[in-house]
Every structure is written in C-alpha cells, then in structure tokens.
Write an enzyme that holds these catalytic residues in place. Sequence first.
Site, short mmCIF file in Angstrom:
data_model
loop_
_atom_site.label_atom_id
_atom_site.label_comp_id
_atom_site.label_asym_id
_atom_site.label_seq_id
_atom_site.Cartn_x
_atom_site.Cartn_y
_atom_site.Cartn_z
N PHE A 1 2.42 14.27 12.80
CA PHE A 1 2.74 13.20 13.75
C PHE A 1 3.47 12.11 13.00
O PHE A 1 2.89 11.40 12.18
CB PHE A 1 1.50 12.62 14.43
N ASP B 1 4.68 9.73 4.36
CA ASP B 1 4.48 8.91 5.55
C ASP B 1 3.08 8.32 5.47
O ASP B 1 2.09 8.97 5.79
CB ASP B 1 4.64 9.77 6.81
N LYS C 1 2.39 -0.21 10.71
CA LYS C 1 1.07 -0.60 11.22
C LYS C 1 0.47 -1.80 10.49
O LYS C 1 0.76 -2.93 10.80
CB LYS C 1 0.14 0.61 11.20
#
Length: 426
Positions: A144, A230, A272
């Site tokens: 994801f 990531d 984030k």
Amino acid sequence: MIKTMSSKEAMELENKYGAHNYHPLPVVLSRGEGVFVWDIEGKKYYDFLSAYSAVNQGHCHPKIIGALKEQAETLTLTSRAFYSDALGAFQKYATEYFGFEKVLPMNTGAEGVETAIKVCRKWGYEKKGIAADQAKIIVCEQNFHGRTTTIVSFSSDEGARRNFGPLTPGFVKIPYNDIEALKEALKDPNVAGFLVEPIQGEAGVYTPADTYIREAATLCKASNVLFIADEIQTGIARTGSLLAVCGNCSCEGNCERQPATYTKPDILILGKAMSGGAYPVSAVLADDRIMDVLTPGTHGSTFGGNPLACKVAMAALDVVKDEKLAQNARQLGVIFRERMGKFIATTKLVKMVRGKGLLNAILINDTEDSSTAWDICVALKDNGLLAKPTHGNIIRFAPPLVMTEEQLHDCCDIIEKTIREFELKG
C-alpha cells in the site's frame, strides 16, 4: 444561536453530500488531546489508530499547534517561485535529522511516493543508462503506497484497481519477505529501483524476517538498483526506532536517532507524522548522486515546502526527539505484545498478535470476508477505544506514541474485556 449537531446528523450530512469512498466507524469526533478524542456528545475514547500513524505525537500537541499558529499569522505560502525564510532552515534540519544530503518536501504521502518513482526512473535513465521508457521498479504484493493512478497500477487490491485503467506499466510485483524472488527480479538490467515498506501496515502489519530489509538493500546495491523505503506509516518513531529500517539495532531502545549501522535507503519517503497530524507534509530524502537528476522544471508542487509546513514539521520532529517517543514506542510495544500473547492463549477468537513498536495487529480467527473484525471494532468503540479492521479479519492497533504504560494497560483491559464479551455472545 447555533444549533449543536448530533452524531446522527453529522453522519447523514457526509452520506448525503460526500463521495462514498470510505466506510468509517460510526463515531463522529469533534475534539482531541494527547491519546484521547471526544465525540460530539462528549464521550471520551482512546485513539488506537492515530490517523494511520499521522498523530504519533498525540492530538493537538501544544508545541506543534503553537508553531502552526505563529507561522499562520506570519506567512503561509509563497510557492517555490520565491525563496522563503523557512524552507532552507527546514531542509537543513530534515537532512541532518535523517542523515541525507538532500530533501524534497511535498504534501501527501502519495505525492512522496510519486516523487520517489519519478526520481528513480530519471536516475535509471541518466545515471544507470537504461534505455528510454524501459525502466522498471520492483514492488511487493499486498503493498500500500497510496491511491494515485500510477500507484494503484501496481496494487494487489482489486477494489483500488478496477475500472481505473488503463494502468501504468513499468512495475514488477514479487512476494513480500521473499529474498529469492527479489534476487530473480534483480537479474533484469532494466530494473531501476525496489520500492518496499519495512512493515506492510495496510496488509495487516505484516512484519518480515529480521534480516529481510538488510538483505534486500545489499542485493539492490550489488545490482546497481535504488533501494526505496516507504516509511510513511512506519517511520518517525512508530516502530520503536526513528525509522523502521533501523532494524534490530543494539541500542535497546535508547537511541534518539537510527544507529550508524542501520540500513540506509537510497531514497527515503516520509509523511504522516512529519507534521504530527496538524498539516499535510511529506518528504523524499536522498543523497546528491540521486537527487541531482532533478533540475528546474522537472518536478514541483505549489504547496510543497511552504513556510507553514516547514515550521510545523520542525516542531513535530522536535517533539519526537525531545520526548523520546521512539524509546517509548519500543518499550510499550513489548508490553502490548506480551500481554496480548498471554490473552490470546485463553481465547479461540484471536489467532495471533504481531508487530513492532506501537504498530501492531491481532488476527481474528475468521475468514477475510466475515464481519467479525468490524463488529469487534464497533464493540471496542462502545467500550471507549477506537480501532479499525484491515484485510477483513485483522485489527490494527497504533496508538499515539505519547501514551503512558498505565494508559496502555487500560487499553489492553478494554480490548480483552470486549473480545471476551464478544466471544461469550457468539
């Protein structure tokens, strides 16, 4: 006099006027502080999701909100048409903080991934010598990385891919946590990069073998392929070290930064918690030998690196360091998994707990197409704790890293009580 809206009315408004691209838990939040959130009616909950790890520093952290307010009253946006007094300071801060020579700030995690893909491809053509339009990037199944057209092209989630074609070529999917599959894929001379999550959060906190990341990076280096991490969800202290690629270092949770021996990615993607949930901020970091493929006009963003984002991000990263959130996450994560492990031995409803730091999940003993995990999350909500299922039968637990041990045990009490009640009903 302004009429106070009820939770029912707020949900009806979203349902009527908003696109139905999410399936939220039936709770309407209106306030947050630290590890807690409150709904419109004033009921208090533990937040055990942290906006998918965007709120690592806790809701409305005073230092972060203070920086936001101060800069918002001074200068919010210049675009990159001009210099600002905040961008250079942020770039110096971020590169020194994470140990890279260059940083490219963006806004969202998906933009960070898209940026890394573009940098990797351009490096492949201009530095590795791959023929035009032949570059490939290896990705993992069940990944994801976001929901842009390019990213969903290599997603394993059919719901994310279906009817969004034509899909973007140039990606090779291999099984996650499979070194032999990576070795085979790296034989292709047109491979420019390997894009991977150190832990697959959306896949149910799938935690690979301890040696996987280090071995993968070593193989990439030997093949002149960029290792792209990531860390949008796993980075910034979530897994018990500043970055998840820190791995099982010997610092025993006492490091404020990754140790000198950690697996350094060629390209690092962050998002984030870069802003503590106060403002959209993402970043791509790399050394000069990679980042210098970008020249004026080749990539950009009107809001990327704006003064407000820069000041908020620096404050958010200060909080991580000053409050030793990595150490706290590591220590509390051990306590959580040990306690859940003991509880799981007494119930047939939960099969296992897995994770690292304060990124954990429990696997419900039911099929992926069942509603059991969702129903448990609704029951957890009723008992004062908010979490969401993923992949049907997995519940992810990721509280703010400012949580105390006492609060963690309180949350474990709620989880155990809820599952026990649910099991008795069944």
